[in-house]
Enzyme design. Structure first.
Site, PDB file in Angstrom:
ATOM      1  N   SER A   1       0.839  -1.197   0.000  1.00 25.07           N
ATOM      2  CA  SER A   1       0.000   0.000   0.000  1.00 25.07           C
ATOM      3  C   SER A   1       0.874   1.247   0.000  1.00 25.07           C
ATOM      4  O   SER A   1       1.965   1.254   0.579  1.00 25.07           O
ATOM      5  CB  SER A   1      -0.852  -0.040   1.270  1.00 25.07           C
ATOM      6  OG  SER A   1      -1.449   1.200   1.513  1.00 25.07           O
TER       7      SER A   1
ATOM      8  N   TYR B   1      -1.728  -1.059  10.846  1.00 27.81           N
ATOM      9  CA  TYR B   1      -2.015  -1.658   9.532  1.00 27.81           C
ATOM     10  C   TYR B   1      -0.859  -1.370   8.567  1.00 27.81           C
ATOM     11  O   TYR B   1      -0.331  -2.279   7.914  1.00 27.81           O
ATOM     12  CB  TYR B   1      -3.335  -1.105   8.951  1.00 27.81           C
ATOM     13  CG  TYR B   1      -3.472  -1.397   7.485  1.00 27.81           C
ATOM     14  CD1 TYR B   1      -3.755  -2.681   7.034  1.00 27.81           C
ATOM     15  CD2 TYR B   1      -3.271  -0.395   6.521  1.00 27.81           C
ATOM     16  CE1 TYR B   1      -3.838  -2.967   5.676  1.00 27.81           C
ATOM     17  CE2 TYR B   1      -3.353  -0.664   5.171  1.00 27.81           C
ATOM     18  CZ  TYR B   1      -3.638  -1.951   4.755  1.00 27.81           C
ATOM     19  OH  TYR B   1      -3.703  -2.234   3.412  1.00 27.81           O
TER      20      TYR B   1
ATOM     21  N   LYS C   1       2.155  -3.859   6.565  1.00 34.92           N
ATOM     22  CA  LYS C   1       2.533  -3.853   5.143  1.00 34.92           C
ATOM     23  C   LYS C   1       4.049  -3.657   5.026  1.00 34.92           C
ATOM     24  O   LYS C   1       4.721  -4.321   4.242  1.00 34.92           O
ATOM     25  CB  LYS C   1       1.783  -2.741   4.400  1.00 34.92           C
ATOM     26  CG  LYS C   1       0.298  -2.988   4.272  1.00 34.92           C
ATOM     27  CD  LYS C   1       0.022  -4.204   3.406  1.00 34.92           C
ATOM     28  CE  LYS C   1      -1.421  -4.647   3.436  1.00 34.92           C
ATOM     29  NZ  LYS C   1      -1.669  -5.947   2.818  1.00 34.92           N
TER      30      LYS C   1
HETATM   31  P1  NAD Z   1     -10.920  -7.329   1.375  1.00 32.93           P
HETATM   32  O1  NAD Z   1     -11.146  -7.307   2.841  1.00 32.93           O
HETATM   33  O2  NAD Z   1     -12.082  -7.072   0.495  1.00 32.93           O
HETATM   34  O3  NAD Z   1     -10.252  -8.713   0.938  1.00 32.93           O
HETATM   35  C1  NAD Z   1      -9.407  -9.431   1.775  1.00 32.93           C
HETATM   36  C2  NAD Z   1      -9.884 -10.886   1.765  1.00 32.93           C
HETATM   37  O4  NAD Z   1      -8.999 -11.638   2.599  1.00 32.93           O
HETATM   38  C3  NAD Z   1     -11.290 -11.039   2.349  1.00 32.93           C
HETATM   39  O5  NAD Z   1     -12.079 -11.818   1.465  1.00 32.93           O
HETATM   40  C4  NAD Z   1     -11.080 -11.759   3.678  1.00 32.93           C
HETATM   41  O6  NAD Z   1     -12.150 -12.619   3.997  1.00 32.93           O
HETATM   42  C5  NAD Z   1      -9.773 -12.501   3.420  1.00 32.93           C
HETATM   43  N1  NAD Z   1      -8.976 -12.767   4.632  1.00 32.93           N
HETATM   44  C6  NAD Z   1      -8.653 -11.913   5.628  1.00 32.93           C
HETATM   45  N2  NAD Z   1      -7.910 -12.547   6.555  1.00 32.93           N
HETATM   46  C7  NAD Z   1      -7.747 -13.834   6.125  1.00 32.93           C
HETATM   47  C8  NAD Z   1      -7.106 -14.983   6.641  1.00 32.93           C
HETATM   48  N3  NAD Z   1      -6.461 -14.963   7.805  1.00 32.93           N
HETATM   49  N4  NAD Z   1      -7.142 -16.140   5.928  1.00 32.93           N
HETATM   50  C9  NAD Z   1      -7.803 -16.202   4.758  1.00 32.93           C
HETATM   51  N5  NAD Z   1      -8.453 -15.142   4.224  1.00 32.93           N
HETATM   52  C10 NAD Z   1      -8.428 -13.974   4.890  1.00 32.93           C
HETATM   53  O7  NAD Z   1      -9.743  -6.280   1.070  1.00 32.93           O
HETATM   54  P2  NAD Z   1      -9.244  -5.705  -0.324  1.00 32.93           P
HETATM   55  O8  NAD Z   1      -9.620  -4.275  -0.379  1.00 32.93           O
HETATM   56  O9  NAD Z   1      -9.619  -6.611  -1.418  1.00 32.93           O
HETATM   57  O10 NAD Z   1      -7.674  -5.751  -0.065  1.00 32.93           O
HETATM   58  C11 NAD Z   1      -6.888  -6.841  -0.487  1.00 32.93           C
HETATM   59  C12 NAD Z   1      -5.464  -6.616  -0.035  1.00 32.93           C
HETATM   60  O11 NAD Z   1      -4.988  -5.394  -0.585  1.00 32.93           O
HETATM   61  C13 NAD Z   1      -5.294  -6.494   1.482  1.00 32.93           C
HETATM   62  O12 NAD Z   1      -4.093  -7.126   1.851  1.00 32.93           O
HETATM   63  C14 NAD Z   1      -5.211  -5.001   1.695  1.00 32.93           C
HETATM   64  O13 NAD Z   1      -4.476  -4.678   2.850  1.00 32.93           O
HETATM   65  C15 NAD Z   1      -4.483  -4.558   0.447  1.00 32.93           C
HETATM   66  N6  NAD Z   1      -4.715  -3.155   0.098  1.00 32.93           N
HETATM   67  C16 NAD Z   1      -6.004  -2.706  -0.024  1.00 32.93           C
HETATM   68  C17 NAD Z   1      -6.243  -1.370  -0.337  1.00 32.93           C
HETATM   69  C18 NAD Z   1      -7.642  -0.830  -0.432  1.00 32.93           C
HETATM   70  O14 NAD Z   1      -7.811   0.396  -0.387  1.00 32.93           O
HETATM   71  N7  NAD Z   1      -8.668  -1.662  -0.599  1.00 32.93           N
HETATM   72  C19 NAD Z   1      -5.156  -0.503  -0.543  1.00 32.93           C
HETATM   73  C20 NAD Z   1      -3.860  -1.009  -0.422  1.00 32.93           C
HETATM   74  C21 NAD Z   1      -3.659  -2.350  -0.101  1.00 32.93           C
HETATM   75  C1  WQD Z   2      -9.270   9.768   0.895  1.00 24.45           C
HETATM   76  C2  WQD Z   2      -9.443  11.261   1.134  1.00 24.45           C
HETATM   77  C3  WQD Z   2      -9.679  11.866   3.447  1.00 24.45           C
HETATM   78  C4  WQD Z   2     -13.498   9.821   4.055  1.00 24.45           C
HETATM   79  C5  WQD Z   2      -6.801   4.679   3.034  1.00 24.45           C
HETATM   80  C6  WQD Z   2      -5.778   3.947   3.858  1.00 24.45           C
HETATM   81  C7  WQD Z   2      -4.697   3.390   2.978  1.00 24.45           C
HETATM   82  C8  WQD Z   2      -5.268   2.557   1.823  1.00 24.45           C
HETATM   83  C9  WQD Z   2      -6.376   3.250   1.112  1.00 24.45           C
HETATM   84  C10 WQD Z   2      -5.210   0.243   2.406  1.00 24.45           C
HETATM   85  C11 WQD Z   2      -8.646  11.796   2.325  1.00 24.45           C
HETATM   86  C12 WQD Z   2     -10.951  12.177   2.688  1.00 24.45           C
HETATM   87  C13 WQD Z   2     -12.343  10.324   3.513  1.00 24.45           C
HETATM   88  C14 WQD Z   2     -14.538  10.719   4.417  1.00 24.45           C
HETATM   89  C15 WQD Z   2     -13.190  12.545   3.638  1.00 24.45           C
HETATM   90  N1  WQD Z   2      -5.844   1.323   2.283  1.00 24.45           N
HETATM   91  N2  WQD Z   2     -12.191  11.667   3.303  1.00 24.45           N
HETATM   92  N3  WQD Z   2     -14.336  12.044   4.177  1.00 24.45           N
HETATM   93  O1  WQD Z   2      -6.870   7.747   3.718  1.00 24.45           O
HETATM   94  O2  WQD Z   2      -6.002   7.987   1.346  1.00 24.45           O
HETATM   95  O3  WQD Z   2      -6.186   5.761   2.359  1.00 24.45           O
HETATM   96  O4  WQD Z   2      -7.345   3.768   2.056  1.00 24.45           O
HETATM   97  O5  WQD Z   2      -4.045   0.049   2.281  1.00 24.45           O
HETATM   98  O6  WQD Z   2      -3.859   2.642   3.791  1.00 24.45           O
HETATM   99  O7  WQD Z   2      -5.228   4.848   4.799  1.00 24.45           O
HETATM  100  O8  WQD Z   2      -8.248   6.935   1.737  1.00 24.45           O
HETATM  101  O9  WQD Z   2     -10.615   7.006   1.113  1.00 24.45           O
HETATM  102  O10 WQD Z   2     -10.020   7.100   3.559  1.00 24.45           O
HETATM  103  O11 WQD Z   2      -9.509   9.076   2.117  1.00 24.45           O
HETATM  104  O12 WQD Z   2     -13.058  13.770   3.451  1.00 24.45           O
HETATM  105  O13 WQD Z   2     -15.587  10.324   4.927  1.00 24.45           O
HETATM  106  O14 WQD Z   2     -10.814  11.514   1.446  1.00 24.45           O
HETATM  107  O15 WQD Z   2      -9.409  12.856   4.394  1.00 24.45           O
HETATM  108  O16 WQD Z   2      -8.217  13.088   1.981  1.00 24.45           O
HETATM  109  P1  WQD Z   2      -6.776   7.213   2.375  1.00 24.45           P
HETATM  110  P2  WQD Z   2      -9.673   7.464   2.171  1.00 24.45           P
END
Ligand code: NAD
Ligand code: WQD
Length: 337
Positions: free
Chosen positions: A124, A149, A153
């Site tokens: 991330s 979190y 990562k």
């Molecule tokens: P998500 O929660 O929709 O998907 C994660 C999946 O993993 C879920 O289906 C959950 O049931 C499964 N899971 C969790 N713990 C588990 C375990 N111990 N064993 C087996 N399965 C398990 O999340 P997502 O948004 O699809 O994110 C996927 C990956 O990408 C995550 O590692 C997340 O940290 C990373 N990521 C997400 C974002 C985002 O904004 N969505 C941004 C950056 C990184």
């Molecule tokens: C985006 C912008 C907020 C909600 C997060 C995690 C990051 C990654 C992606 C997993 C910011 C603003 C938000 C609201 C708002 N996830 N905002 N009102 O914070 O960039 O990233 O998700 O890895 O680790 O930190 O994303 O969508 O929460 O916020 O004004 O109700 O929207 O302040 O500027 P962020 P976000």
């Protein structure tokens, strides 16, 4: 080629499974259904015509996970499984370290034991912390994370880097996602947050469909185009495509690469809100409130490395992201059931 997808029924995982199948890969899914359900599997089948093998296994269950490795010979693993809620990780850090770090270690041990060539990891942009200025470049390395979190990562990135150094047969690609949003254009797959969404677009989607009254805009006094926070939003289908390209790259190389996956363009909160208004066809109410602790003003990716190594470029813009998000929200008011 056969690919194990952990967390393959989740938001990004399910879209990636669809892209993998479209590109001729055989996929095997491991998910414990903590944040997903088996109906996602039917949706994947509806889109692709293929129902992948699904194993309800927790990656913390080392023996259960090994059973899956014993039954298959994997060419690659894409590792999505993990917890992802920033605020929750502050409240229950040990649970996050256990699931995201200890669970991942089980997986990496098995990748080593069963000689799997390629590993793609979901990292991330959060690993840049608040240490660097945008565009964020991979060569900046790792910043200071602002929550557990993010630290999970960062720890995974360090573990994979060390693992790949001493195991020359492994090829790892660490993808640093920026802000994935949107949904599959069919309206069959998308993000289903638990409870009140923390992230911007899922929250806007609920205001747009009338479930929530208004958006809280967290601060309008940042040094940005209109004072609201700027982020690099990427359509989840583009992000899924990046995984297919990363897998191809990993299969053809050895070592470990860290690659940003974003669009390279930043949009402010209000710009996203206005794009969403166009997508849903009506105004979306908002109130400006205080800044959210831990937020930074601006984050967007330097995308040169993704383009150079993977040949990756986004194909969908903010209008597509909002359109597909709204379409999914309207078609699935109660989530994927
Ligand atoms: P998500 O929660 O929709 O998907 C994660 C999946 O993993 C879920 O289906 C959950 O049931 C499964 N899971 C969790 N713990 C588990 C375990 N111990 N064993 C087996 N399965 C398990 O999340 P997502 O948004 O699809 O994110 C996927 C990956 O990408 C995550 O590692 C997340 O940290 C990373 N990521 C997400 C974002 C985002 O904004 N969505 C941004 C950056 C990184
Ligand atoms: C985006 C912008 C907020 C909600 C997060 C995690 C990051 C990654 C992606 C997993 C910011 C603003 C938000 C609201 C708002 N996830 N905002 N009102 O914070 O960039 O990233 O998700 O890895 O680790 O930190 O994303 O969508 O929460 O916020 O004004 O109700 O929207 O302040 O500027 P962020 P976000």
């Amino acid at each position: 080629m056969k690919i194990l997808v952990t967390g393959g029924l989740g938001y990004i995982g399910s879209h990636t499974v669809v892209e993998l199948i479209k590109n001729g890969y055989e996929t095997v899914i491991v998910d414990n259904l903590y944040n997903s359900n088996e109906h996602v599997l039917e949706r994947i089948e509806k889109i692709t015509g293929v129902k992948p093998e699904f194993n309800k296994v927790d990656i913390l269950d080392r023996n259960g996970l090994e059973e899956v490795f014993k039954r298959h010979s994997f060419d690659g693993v894409i590792h999505f499984a993990g917890y992802k809620a920033v605020g929750e990780s502050v409240a229950i850090p040990l649970t996050y370290y256990e699931n995201n770090v200890a669970g991942s270690l089980n997986l990496y041990e098995l990748i080593k034991k069963y000689n799997v060539k390629s590993l793609i990891f979901s990292s991330s942009a959060t690993v840049y912390g608040d240490s660097f200025a945008s565009p964020m470049k991979e060569e900046y390395g790792l910043g200071v994370t602002t929550n557990p979190y993010g630290t999970t990562k960062l720890m995974n990135e360090m573990i994979i880097t060390d693992f790949a150094k001493t195991n020359r047969n492994i090829s790892a690609v660490i993808l640093r996602y920026f802000n994935p949003i949107g949904a599959h254009e069919s309206g069959l797959l998308g993000e289903v947050p638990n409870g009140i969404p923390n992230n911007l677009v899922p929250y806007i989607a609920r205001v747009a469909n009338g479930t929530l009254d208004y958006l809280n805009v967290y601060g309008d006094d940042y040094d940005t185009v209109d004072g609201t926070g700027v982020r690099d939003y990427i359509h989840v289908v583009d992000l899924a495509r990046a995984h297919v390209l990363a897998l191809k790259y990993a299969n053809e190389h050895n070592g470990c690469e860290v690659i940003n996956v974003g669009s390279g363009t930043g949009y402010s909160v209000l710009e996203v809100l206005h794009a969403y208004e166009k997508a849903c066809g009506h105004k979306i109410a908002y109130h400006v409130t205080d800044r959210r602790p831990g937020d930074i003003a601006t984050s967007f990716a330097d995308t040169k490395k993704a383009e150079k190594l993977l040949g990756f470029k986004v194909e969908r813009d903010i209008a597509d992201m909002c359109r597909d998000s709204y379409n999914f929200t309207v078609k699935n008011p109660d989530g994927i059931k």
